[in-house]
Design an enzyme around this catalytic site. Structure first.
Site, PDB file in Angstrom:
ATOM      1  N   GLU A  54     -22.203 -41.503   0.460  1.00  9.49           N
ATOM      2  CA  GLU A  54     -23.603 -41.153   0.723  1.00  9.49           C
ATOM      3  C   GLU A  54     -24.326 -42.173   1.601  1.00  9.49           C
ATOM      4  OE1 GLU A  54     -22.164 -41.006  -2.259  1.00  9.49           O
ATOM      5  OE2 GLU A  54     -22.557 -39.051  -3.156  1.00  9.49           O
ATOM      6  N   PHE A 116     -26.393 -36.894 -17.821  1.00  7.35           N
ATOM      7  CA  PHE A 116     -25.268 -37.225 -16.943  1.00  7.35           C
ATOM      8  C   PHE A 116     -25.732 -37.210 -15.491  1.00  7.35           C
ATOM      9  CE2 PHE A 116     -21.577 -35.773 -14.365  1.00  7.35           C
ATOM     10  CZ  PHE A 116     -20.857 -36.944 -14.447  1.00  7.35           C
ATOM     11  N   GLN A 117     -25.374 -38.246 -14.762  1.00  8.23           N
ATOM     12  CA  GLN A 117     -25.759 -38.422 -13.356  1.00  8.23           C
ATOM     13  C   GLN A 117     -27.271 -38.371 -13.165  1.00  8.23           C
ATOM     14  OE1 GLN A 117     -23.211 -35.951 -10.787  1.00  8.23           O
ATOM     15  NE2 GLN A 117     -21.788 -37.676 -10.684  1.00  8.23           N
ATOM     16  N   LYS A 166     -32.467 -29.539 -10.632  1.00  7.83           N
ATOM     17  CA  LYS A 166     -31.583 -28.393 -10.436  1.00  7.83           C
ATOM     18  C   LYS A 166     -32.247 -27.074 -10.845  1.00  7.83           C
ATOM     19  CE  LYS A 166     -26.742 -27.137 -11.019  1.00  7.83           C
ATOM     20  NZ  LYS A 166     -25.463 -27.431 -11.691  1.00  7.83           N
ATOM     21  N   MET A 485     -20.196 -64.458  11.901  1.00 15.20           N
ATOM     22  CA  MET A 485     -21.527 -65.046  11.862  1.00 15.20           C
ATOM     23  C   MET A 485     -21.671 -65.948  10.638  1.00 15.20           C
ATOM     24  SD  MET A 485     -24.071 -65.263  13.822  1.00 15.20           S
ATOM     25  CE  MET A 485     -24.558 -63.904  14.885  1.00 15.20           C
TER      26      MET A 485
END
Lengths: 588, 170
Positions: A54, A116-117, A166, A485
Site C-alpha cells: 500500500e 479484525f483489521q 463497509k 549518504m
C-alpha cells in the site's frame, strides 16, 4: 445518471471518481473494501493498478499526479492497508502532492471494538493528511468524495483520506454531483493583493544583486506558471536558482539558471543567495536543507515571499514583503506591471552581479575526478544525460540519498513535471512506484528511477507491478554497496565509524530483474557504461541496471549541518573547517 | 526562529464546524508543532449552522503567534480565527468551582474571602464550601491561592471564554 439517483455506497464511490475525471486508481484489495472492488469489477471506465504494497500505491499515485498535474487516487483496505499507506500520505503532505486516498473501514457498529483489521484511520492519518473524513452516512458519501477532491487540489495541494466503513459501501444512498459539494469554510486565496505586487515590482526594478529562488509551488501552479516564471526571469535578466522540488520550473539549459541551491546545491547558487540584496522566493518554503544556518542566511537581502500557503510565510525566515497567492497569478501580475511601468533592470549593477556570479561559477563546483579505473556515479549520470539529450519525454524519479542528489545535480530538467523525488519526507523506496505512476500517466515516455542499491530494496516488490502492466520502467541503480549518504555523514561527522551503513548481503540485481520477469543489465567497467545505458533505453520492458560505481565517492558540494551558505565544502579535499558545532551535529 | 524573547499571552477565538475530530485537529496542531496551550474551551454556539467556538489561551513570540493563527486558518473545518489580544480590547472570563475543606475560624474566613471576590456558595457541609467564582484568570488565581491557605481545596476551572468589546463579531 443525474443528481439524486439512488446507488449503493460502492457505486457512489465509482460514480464520484468518474465525475471527478479519474481514469486510474492505485490500490490493493482487502476485506473492508470488497464492495468497492466489486463495483470496480462491474465497470471498465476506471483502470485499477494493483500494486504489491500500500505504501507503493500512494507513491505511484504521487508519481502519477506529479507527472500529469491530476489528482492521484488510492484505494486500500482497513487496518494494515491504511497504516501501510501512511508513509506515502506524509510524503505527499510534505511535498504538496494532491492525493485522494480511500480506505476501507470495519462496519460502523464495530468501530471502536478492536475488530479484525480495525484501526483508527482518521486518528492515525490526521497529522498525515491535509484533511480526512470518516463517512458514517451513505447520503454524505458523494458530497464528501467531491469535497475531498476540491481540498486535495485547491490551495496548497495535499493528501486527503476518506475512511468508508463497509456497511456504508453496501448501503443505498443519494448520489450528488460535484457542483453541489464545496466545503463551507475552505477558500484559499489565489489572487494576490495587487498593491503588494506593485511594491514587489518596484523592489525588483531597484535591486542591484537580485536572485529568484524558486520552489515546487511553481510546478504545482501548473506548466503555465513555469512559462510565466521563465518569461519574468528573462525579462529582468536576473539569476534564478531552484530548490530540489523546483527543478524543471526554469529550464536547466538556460544561462540565467544557477543550478539547484541548498545543502548539495551549486556554489554559485548558494553564494548568490548569500550575497544578494533582493531575494524573490516563489513557491518555496525556506526549508532547512535550503537555508543552512538560519541566523546567517542571506544576511544582507530584502526578501519577497510568494506562496499560496500563508503558514509558509515568516515560518523560518522573516520576509519583508509577503504575497499570498497562486504563483501563476502572481507572476502574471508581476509581468504585466513590470511591462506597464516600463521597468528595466539597473544594467550596470546587473553586469557587476553577473561578473561576480561568473567568478563563483568558475569554481566548477560539480567537478569530480575523471578516471577510467572505476565508474564514478557522476560519470554514469552524465552518460545517461547524454543518452537522453534532446528528448522531451523523459521522467526521472529517485529514491533518497547520494544518488538522489547526484541526479538532481547532473540530470537536466528543462520542463516541469519531469522530476519526481521525495523532497520533504525523504522517503527511501519512493522512486520505483513513482516511476510506475509516471509511466501509467505517460505511456510511451521514458521513465527512469535513479536509485541506490539500499533504497531500491525498500519497494523492490513493485517490479511485479511493472511486469503485470507491461510498464517499461527503468531502474538505474548506482550501486556502491553502502547507504552512501549515511556513510558520508559518518565520515564527515562521526569519525568514519561506519555503523551499520554497509550492506553485506545484497542481491544479484541482474538475477533479481530476471526473477521478476524483467531484464537485468550490469556495468562494472567505465567502458561498459554507454552500452548498458543504450541497451536499457532500447529495451521495451522493465529493466534493472546494476551500475557498479565507486564505493567511496561522496556527494559535493555540501553545506555541512549548522553551516551557512558561504561555508561550503567543494570536494573531498575540503574538511569541515572547524569542529562542527554541536548545534550543527544535532541537525539531520 | 531567531527571536526567542518577547513571549506574550494571547487569547485566540476560533470558529469551527461542529464535527467529529475538529477538536483533535486543533489540539494535534498545537502538540505536533510544539505550541503551548494554557487553556482551551469549546462548545457549540450555533446549532442551526452547526458551528462551535474554541477559545484558546496560548503564549509565544510574535512569530509563533502569527504561525498559530495561519496554521489554524488552514485547517479545513476552521471558518475564522481572531487573535483577540491583537485586535483591540476584549473581555475574558473564566469560571471555577472551588471546594474548600476547613473548620472553625478558617471556614468562616473562606466565606469572607468568597464574599470579597463575589463568589457564590453553591454547596455547603459542616466542614466545607463549594464556591462558584467568575472572573479573569488572574482573579481566579488569586482566589484559589487564598483558599489554599485555609484548607484542602479541590478545583475545577473552565478555561477562558472571551469576546471582543464593541460591535465587531467573529
Amino acid at each position: 445518471m443525474s443528481s439524486g439517483t439512488i446507488l449503493s455506497g460502492a457505486e457512489i464511490v465509482i460514480k464520484a471518481l468518474r465525475d471527478q475525471g479519474v481514469d486510474t486508481i492505485f490500490g490493493y484489495p482487502g476485506g473492508a473494501v470488497l464492495p468497492i472492488y466489486d463495483a470496480l469489477f462491474k465497470q471498465n471506465q476506471i483502470k485499477h493498478v494493483l500494486v504489491r504494497h500500500e505504501q507503493a500505491a500512494v507513491h505511484a499515485a504521487e508519481g502519477y499526479a506529479r507527472s500529469s498535474g491530476k489528482v492521484g487516487v488510492v484505494l486500500v483496505t482497513s487496518g494494515p492497508g491504511a497504516t501501510n499507506a501512511v508513509t506515502g500520505l506524509v510524503d505527499a503532505l510534505m511535498d504538496s502532492i494532491p492525493i485522494v486516498c480511500l480506505t476501507g473501514q470495519v462496519p460502523t457498529h464495530l468501530i471502536g471494538n478492536d475488530a479484525f483489521q480495525e484501526c483508527d484511520t482518521t486518528g492515525i492519518t490526521r497529522p498525515a493528511t491535509k484533511h480526512n473524513y470518516l463517512v458514517k452516512d451513505v447520503n454524505n458519501l458523494a458530497r464528501t468524495l467531491h469535497e475531498a477532491f476540491y481540498v486535495a487540489k485547491n490551495g496548497r495541494p495535499g493528501p486527503v483520506v476518506i475512511d468508508i466503513p463497509k456497511d456504508v459501501q453496501f448501503a443505498d444512498g443519494v448520489y450528488r454531483t460535484p457542483g453541489e459539494s464545496q466545503p463551507k469554510s475552505y477558500r484559499p486565496q489565489v489572487k494576490p493583493d495587487l498593491n503588494k505586487v506593485e511594491e514587489a515590482v518596484e523592489m525588483l526594478a531597484n535591486a542591484k544583486r537580485p536572485i529568484f529562488y524558486v520552489g515546487g509551488g511553481v510546478i504545482n501552479a501548473g506548466p503555465v506558471a513555469s512559462q510565466l516564471l521563465t518569461q519574468l526571469v528573462r525579462m529582468t535578466g536576473y539569476p534564478c536558482t531552484t530548490t530540489l522540488m523546483g527543478l524543471g520550473a526554469y529550464p536547466a539549459h538556460d544561462q540565467q539558471w544557477l543550478g539547484m541551491l541548498g545543502m548539495h546545491g551549486t556554489y554559485e547558487a548558494n553564494l548568490a543567495m548569500h550575497g544578494c540584496d533582493l531575494m524573490v522566493c516563489v513557491g518555496a518554503r525556506f526549508d532547512d536543507r535550503v537555508t543552512g544556518k538560519i541566523s546567517e542566511f542571506s544576511p544582507g537581502s530584502k526578501k519577497i515571499h510568494i506562496d499560496i500557503d500563508p503558514s509558509n510565510i515568516n515560518k523560518n525566515v522573516r520576509v519583508d514583503l509577503p504575497i499570498v497567492g497562486d504563483a501563476a497569478y502572481v507572476l502574471e501580475d508581476m509581468i504585466r506591471i513590470w511591462k506597464a511601468r516600463n521597468k528595466r533592470a539597473d544594467q550596470v549593477a546587473l553586469k557587476a552581479w553577473w561578473d561576480q556570479i561568473a567568478v563563483w561559477r568558475s569554481k566548477d563546483c560539480l567537478r569530480y575526478e575523471k578516471t577510467d579505473k572505476v565508474i564514478k556515479p557522476q560519470y554514469a549520470l552524465e552518460r545517461l544525460r547524454a543518452a537522453v539529450a534532446g528528448r522531451d519525454d523523459v521522467y526521472i524519479s529517485t529514491e533518497v540519498g547520494q544518488h538522489q542528489m547526484w541526479a538532481a545535480q547532473f540530470l537536466p530538467f528543462n520542463k516541469p513535471n519531469r522530476w519526481l523525488t521525495s523532497g520533504g519526507l525523504g522517503t527511501m523506496g519512493y522512486g520505483l512506484p513513482a516511476a510506475i505512476g509516471a509511466q501509467i500517466a505517460n505511456p510511451g515516455a521514458l521513465c527512469i528511477d535513479v536509485a541506490g542499491e539500499a533504497s531500491i530494496l525498500m519497494n523492490i516488490q513493485e517490479m511485479a507491478t511493472a511486469l503485470q502492466y507491461r510498464l517499461p520502467v527503468k531502474v538505474f541503480i548506482l550501486n556502491n554497496q553502502w547507504m552512501g549518504m549515511v556513510r558520508q555523514w559518518q565520515e564527515l561527522l562521526h569519525g568514519s565509524r561506519y555503523s551499520e551503513s554497509y550492506s553485506e548481503a545484497l542481491p544479484d540485481f541482474v538475477k533479481l530483474a530476471d526473477a521478476f520477469g524483467g531484464v537485468g543489465l550490469r556495468a562494472t567497467k567505465v567502458s561498459e557504461v554507454d552500452d548498458v545505458i543504450a541497451e536499457m533505453i532500447a529495451t521495451p520492458r522493465p529493466v534493472i541496471v546494476d551500475m557498479c560505481v565507486d564505493q567511496k565517492e561522496n556527494c559535493f558540494p555540501m553545506i555541512p549541518g549548522g553551516k551557512a551558505h558561504n561555508e561550503m565544502l567543494l570536494g573531498p579535499a575540503d574538511k569541515v573547517s572547524e569542529a562542527t558545532p554541536e548545534e550543527g551535529m544535532v541537525l539531520v | 526562529m531567531t527571536q526567542e524573547t518577547n513571549i506574550r499571552r494571547h487569547t485566540i477565538s476560533v470558529l469551527v464546524d461542529n464535527e467529529p475530530g475538529v477538536l483533535a485537529r486543533v489540539i494535534g496542531l498545537f502538540s505536533g508543532r510544539g505550541y503551548n496551550i494554557e487553556s482551551l474551551t469549546v462548545a457549540e454556539i450555533d446549532a442551526s449552522d452547526s458551528l462551535s467556538r474554541i477559545t484558546i489561551v496560548t503564549s509565544g513570540t510574535p512569530m509563533i503567534i502569527e504561525q498559530i493563527k495561519v496554521q489554524l486558518e488552514r485547517l479545513v473545518p476552521v471558518h475564522k480565527v481572531k487573535d483577540l489580544t491583537l485586535e483591540g480590547p476584549f473581555i475574558e472570563r473564566e469560571m471555577a468551582l472551588v471546594k474548600v475543606v476547613a473548620n472553625g475560624e478558617k471556614r468562616v474566613e473562606s466565606l469572607r474571602i468568597g464574599d470579597v471576590f463575589k463568589a457564590r456558595v453553591v454547596d455547603a457541609t459542616i466542614s466545607s464550601f463549594v464556591f462558584e467564582i467568575t472572573g479573569t484568570a488572574d482573579d481566579l488565581d488569586r482566589f484559589i491561592d487564598l483558599m489554599q491557605q485555609l484548607g484542602e481545596v479541590d478545583i475545577s476551572r473552565t478555561g477562558a471564554a472571551a469576546l471582543s468589546r464593541g460591535t465587531s463579531t467573529l
